[in-house]
Design a protein around this motif. Structure first.
Motif, PDB file in Angstrom:
ATOM      1  N   GLY A 167      -4.245   1.183   7.496  1.00  0.00           N
ATOM      2  CA  GLY A 167      -4.535   2.152   6.745  1.00  0.00           C
ATOM      3  C   GLY A 167      -5.952   2.090   6.506  1.00  0.00           C
ATOM      4  O   GLY A 167      -6.298   2.777   5.220  1.00  0.00           O
ATOM      5  N   GLN A 169     -10.219   2.945   7.378  1.00  0.00           N
ATOM      6  CA  GLN A 169     -11.072   3.916   8.035  1.00  0.00           C
ATOM      7  C   GLN A 169     -11.725   3.440   9.232  1.00  0.00           C
ATOM      8  O   GLN A 169     -12.091   2.072   9.833  1.00  0.00           O
ATOM      9  CB  GLN A 169     -12.431   4.228   7.265  1.00  0.00           C
ATOM     10  CG  GLN A 169     -13.367   5.327   7.778  1.00  0.00           C
ATOM     11  CD  GLN A 169     -14.460   5.342   6.930  1.00  0.00           C
ATOM     12  OE1 GLN A 169     -14.671   5.017   5.887  1.00  0.00           O
ATOM     13  NE2 GLN A 169     -15.375   6.387   7.532  1.00  0.00           N
ATOM     14  N   LYS A 213      -0.600  -1.747   2.479  1.00  0.00           N
ATOM     15  CA  LYS A 213      -1.745  -0.881   2.840  1.00  0.00           C
ATOM     16  C   LYS A 213      -2.177  -0.020   1.522  1.00  0.00           C
ATOM     17  O   LYS A 213      -1.553  -0.087   0.587  1.00  0.00           O
ATOM     18  CB  LYS A 213      -1.076   0.482   3.756  1.00  0.00           C
ATOM     19  CG  LYS A 213      -0.571  -0.039   5.036  1.00  0.00           C
ATOM     20  CD  LYS A 213       0.381   0.848   5.807  1.00  0.00           C
ATOM     21  CE  LYS A 213      -0.695   2.097   6.583  1.00  0.00           C
ATOM     22  NZ  LYS A 213       0.193   2.983   7.218  1.00  0.00           N
ATOM     23  N   PRO A 214      -3.373   0.608   1.644  1.00  0.00           N
ATOM     24  CA  PRO A 214      -3.947   1.107   0.385  1.00  0.00           C
ATOM     25  C   PRO A 214      -3.008   1.926  -0.385  1.00  0.00           C
ATOM     26  O   PRO A 214      -3.257   2.254  -1.382  1.00  0.00           O
ATOM     27  CB  PRO A 214      -5.149   1.785   0.997  1.00  0.00           C
ATOM     28  CG  PRO A 214      -5.622   0.835   2.207  1.00  0.00           C
ATOM     29  CD  PRO A 214      -4.281   0.738   2.804  1.00  0.00           C
ATOM     30  N   ASP A 215      -2.249   2.744   0.431  1.00  0.00           N
ATOM     31  CA  ASP A 215      -1.242   3.721  -0.220  1.00  0.00           C
ATOM     32  C   ASP A 215       0.063   3.177  -0.730  1.00  0.00           C
ATOM     33  O   ASP A 215       0.906   3.549  -1.183  1.00  0.00           O
ATOM     34  CB  ASP A 215      -0.852   4.751   0.729  1.00  0.00           C
ATOM     35  CG  ASP A 215      -0.058   4.363   1.964  1.00  0.00           C
ATOM     36  OD1 ASP A 215       0.231   2.943   2.292  1.00  0.00           O
ATOM     37  OD2 ASP A 215       0.080   5.131   2.801  1.00  0.00           O
ATOM     38  N   GLY A 216      -0.172   1.780  -0.766  1.00  0.00           N
ATOM     39  CA  GLY A 216       0.987   0.940  -1.231  1.00  0.00           C
ATOM     40  C   GLY A 216       2.398   0.703  -0.290  1.00  0.00           C
ATOM     41  O   GLY A 216       3.182   0.019  -0.563  1.00  0.00           O
ATOM     42  N   ASP A 217       2.172   1.350   0.999  1.00  0.00           N
ATOM     43  CA  ASP A 217       3.372   1.154   1.782  1.00  0.00           C
ATOM     44  C   ASP A 217       3.327  -0.326   2.231  1.00  0.00           C
ATOM     45  O   ASP A 217       2.226  -0.841   2.857  1.00  0.00           O
ATOM     46  CB  ASP A 217       3.200   1.921   3.132  1.00  0.00           C
ATOM     47  CG  ASP A 217       4.228   2.033   4.017  1.00  0.00           C
ATOM     48  OD1 ASP A 217       5.250   1.534   3.694  1.00  0.00           O
ATOM     49  OD2 ASP A 217       3.919   2.269   5.228  1.00  0.00           O
TER      50      ASP A 217
END
Length: 816
Positions: A167, A169, A213-217
């Motif tokens: 996740g 860049q 991951k940065p989105d919490g996944d």
């Protein structure tokens, strides 16, 4: 409701299963094939039932150790991956579990095989493996999903695929610390330690960890890495890959969950199958309820309760706790509830557990329905609905049992009774009056039957009576006469009084093992002869018995004449009773003989039964007692021996006679015999009735100083209660035990036990029928003090016994 078909019930028990279930014998023959098996293998049940399970096994696997061998040894085979062949040759990847099926006694009688299609799971695992292989190869030649760490600059380069996984860049520069920040906090220290260990050793690593991951996944990762050394031999950089294995982990978790569910389903289905077998075979609902509580408690690991509102006998059955905080499952339908199952409410039951509970409730409902139906059918099939008496079926069954035991219990007789002119009652007073008469007739006939005899109605006005344990034909004649006499009293019917008579036919078992139907047929034929002879009478089918009955009648007439006319035909003989330690004669037993003027010398067994049946035994007993007492008085006077006694037998009729004590007292006074010198021998059969008169007679005789001897001990009822209830002074051991004393260990044990018991009760013992010195020695060694038998002397006239006593023959009474 009828009795549920066993196959239909078996199908119902497994109908809810989504997985194939196959029932097998221990030889591999298929006995059950559920719908799920049809769907998986493509074979219909009709094609597979009776076939061998081997037809589903690939040829190359025939030599492998079989599951059935393990099941025969009591083992449960769990979730073995293998292959099977479906219809048309298609190969199936399956997981097989197999469990033994036991009968009520615990014996393994078959097996239940549970199959799960794992083809999709294996295909998924194969795809993952191939993907991993391609990825591993790609990691060597490309940077897809890879990373590279330049140690000198602490610069980490992630491939585009790895950036997508993390996740992050794409194209940006990263560091090892940035990677560590993505690792799940609980796994971070472990990951860091493994990487540092690889640096220190210059080796490689491979581990699984979680990544956020940065989105919490949250994802599951497989990270691999290898240290690359510089020219100086020090770590220069590290290459590695990162693989997202989240889906694989989910698949594995799903497989594990499925395996757990399959195992639980196996336990549930096996438990229901075993409970179903007991429900089919068992006869006791309470035992089945206890088994259900045990099975449910073992599988569900919870407290279980069962209530059956009304068993076959009408009683309520409660097993297990009755707590209110429980989930209840009804046994039976809403309209016909038989009871309920109760299970602890917490934790919440899963769907499969509720199905398991319902299947168990269905098994109990089927068992209750079956047992109730069987009970109703049995009652209707074995009893006559009009009179409540046994019907023909039950009568024949009891007759068959009686015939099988006749060698041990005695003669069996069948009496066939048919009312005379019964049709006249139905025609003149109506069938309702006829039915009322038959019901009252059944009650009246029952009152004159012996306990244990069977009175049955065959239909119409025909009744059949089965009598067993008969000593001879005279007893059945007496029973037939009682039946006829019972009909002499008129019957009071709603329509008025009515007199009836009956004709009775009698057949007797001749010991040849004939079937019961033969005896019934012969009794029926004899009944018709009775009707032809004038009705209101009985006829014997057996011509030999008819001749014997005639002979006994003539013998009874002659005996009465011998007693009345004083013909000197009735004689009293005496057999000495000796002291075993020294061989001295201490007494005699008086035994009657009949020197018939036409038939010659008759043994007691030929005329005593006739006298007992006709009642002349009382007069005959008085005669023997008077003669024996007079003779004993003369011998005692001549011997001057205060211990010398005479034993006289009393028949059961004498023991129960109201004038017994008076007659004995008169004879003792008449003959001058000291009561202490008289012993009266009684048989156990005389004590069975235990009437008040019998007890009073024995107590009064004993109070006179007369000794009471229990004769033939061990051959009749042999109740030790008699020794406590009646004033018994001595026992006589029957000759049948003495005969086998030196050859039969059982006889020796019985005799020794009697002698020891008598010694403990301070009761004298006399052994009868001693014929050898060996027998006498054994008895003396046991502690038996007195005996009689052919070893010393046969029963003989008084003059011969006087010589044995050392007296002149003139010291004898010259009476009978």
């Amino acid at each position: 409701a009828g009795v549920i078909d066993a196959h239909a019930r078996g199908a119902a028990l497994v109908e809810f299963a989504e997985d194939p279930i196959i029932g097998l014998t221990l030889d591999g023959v298929i006995t059950d094939w559920n719908p799920a098996a049809e769907r998986l293998y493509g074979y219909a049940a009709a094609e597979m039932l009776g076939a061998s399970i081997v037809m589903l096994v690939p040829p190359e696997r025939h030599a492998e150790p079989g599951f059935l061998e393990r099941v025969r040894a009591g083992e449960v085979v769990r979730q073995v991956r293998t292959q099977r062949i479906a219809k048309g040759g298609r190969r199936l990847d399956v997981s097989i579990s197999m469990s033994p099926i036991r009968d009520k006694a615990g014996t393994i009688v078959g097996a239940a095989a549970f199959t799960r299609d794992i083809g999709d799971s294996i295909a998924a695992e194969e795809r993952i493996r191939r993907s991993e292989a391609r990825l591993a190869e790609a990691q060597r030649i490309a940077t897809v999903g890879s990373w590279e760490w330049e140690i000198s600059t602490d610069t980490v380069t992630w491939s585009d695929e790895l950036c997508r996984i993390y996740g992050a860049q794409v194209g940006a520069q990263h560091s090892f610390d940035a990677y560590l920040q993505l690792v799940h906090p609980d796994d971070r220290a472990h990951v860091q330690a493994l990487v540092h260990e690889a640096f220190s050793t210059g080796g490689s690593f491979s581990f699984e960890h979680r990544l956020v991951k940065p989105d919490g996944d949250e994802r599951a990762m497989l990270s691999r890495g290898e240290v690359m050394l510089g020219e100086d031999g020090a770590p220069a950089r590290m290459l590695g890959t990162g693989q997202d294995i989240t889906e694989r982990k989910r698949t594995e978790a799903a497989l594990e969950s499925s395996e757990r569910q399959l195992a639980q389903s196996l336990r549930q289905q096996t438990a229901v199958a075993q409970l179903g077998r007991q429900a089919l075979e068992g006869e006791d609902l309470r035992d089945l309820a206890h088994e259900a509580v045990a099975v449910l408690g073992d599988v569900l690991a919870r407290e279980i309760g069962v209530t059956i509102l009304a068993s076959v006998d009408g009683r309520r059955i409660d097993v297990g706790p009755l707590g209110e905080d429980a989930t209840c499952v009804r046994i039976g339908s809403e309209d016909a509830a038989f009871g309920e199952l109760r299970v602890a409410r917490s934790p919440v039951l899963r769907t499969d557990e509720m199905l398991f509970l319902q299947a168990t409730a269905n098994v109990l409902a089927d068992a209750i329905t079956r047992l109730r139906a069987e009970h109703d059918v049995r009652q209707r099939s074995l009893t006559d609905p009009l009179t409540g008496l046994p019907n023909r079926v039950l009568c024949i069954d009891r007759l068959t049992v009686a015939l099988s035991q006749s060698a041990r219990r005695g003669t069996v007789a069948v009496l066939f009774l048919d009312l005379d002119h019964f049709k006249f009652i139905n025609d003149s007073r109506g069938h309702r009056a006829g039915d009322e008469l038959l019901r009252k007739l059944a009650v009246r006939l029952s009152t004159v039957m012996r306990p244990g005899d069977t009175l049955a109605r065959f239909g119409g006005d025909e009744f059949c009576i089965v009598c067993d344990g008969l000593g001879d034909g005279d007893q059945v004649i007496a029973i037939a006469q009682r039946l006829l006499d019972a009909l002499k009293v008129p019957f009071s019917l709603s329509s008025g009084e009515h007199f009836v008579s009956a004709s009775i036919g009698i057949s007797l078992d001749d010991g040849t093992g004939r079937p019961s139907e033969d005896l019934i047929r012969e009794a029926d034929a004899a009944m018709y002869r009775a009707k032809d002879a004038g009705r209101g009478r009985f006829e014997l089918f057996d011509e030999v018995m008819r001749a014997n009955a005639t002979k006994r009648l003539l013998l009874d007439n002659d005996l009465r004449a011998a007693l009345d006319d004083d013909r000197d035909e009735l004689l009293v003989h005496y057999q000495p009773i000796v002291s075993l330690p020294d061989g001295a004669v201490v007494g005699v037993e008086a035994l009657v003989r009949w020197e018939h003027r036409r038939l010659g010398m008759l043994a007691p067994s030929e005329f005593i039964p006739v006298a007992e049946d006709s009642g002349t035994i009382v007069a005959l007993g008085d005669l023997v007692l008077r003669v024996a007492c007079r003779q004993a008085a003369e011998w005692a006077s001549a011997l001057g021996d205060s211990a010398f006694r005479v034993s006289v037998n009393l028949a059961p009729r004498q023991v129960a006679h109201p004038g017994l004590t008076t007659r004995v007292t008169e004879i003792l006074a008449e003959t001058g015999l000291d009561p202490a010198r008289l012993q009266l021998e009684i048989t156990e059969s005389a004590l069975v009735a235990e009437s008040e008169l019998t007890t009073r007679n024995l107590l009064d005789l004993h109070a006179l100083g007369i000794q009471l001897v229990l004769d033939d001990f061990g051959t009749g009822y042999s109740s030790l209660a008699y020794l406590r209830r009646f004033p018994i002074d001595a026992l006589k051991i029957d000759r049948r035990f003495i005969a086998g004393l030196d050859s039969d260990e059982d006889d020796r044990t019985i005799v020794e036990a009697i002698v020891r018991m008598a010694a403990g009760l301070r009761i004298d013992v006399v052994a009868e029928g001693v014929e050898t010195a060996r027998q006498a020695a054994i008895l003396e060694g046991m502690g038996c003090r007195m005996a009689q038998g052919y070893l010393w002397a046969r029963p003989a006239p008084a003059r011969d016994v006087a010589l044995l006593l050392g007296l002149s023959s003139s010291a004898t009474f010259t009476g009978p």
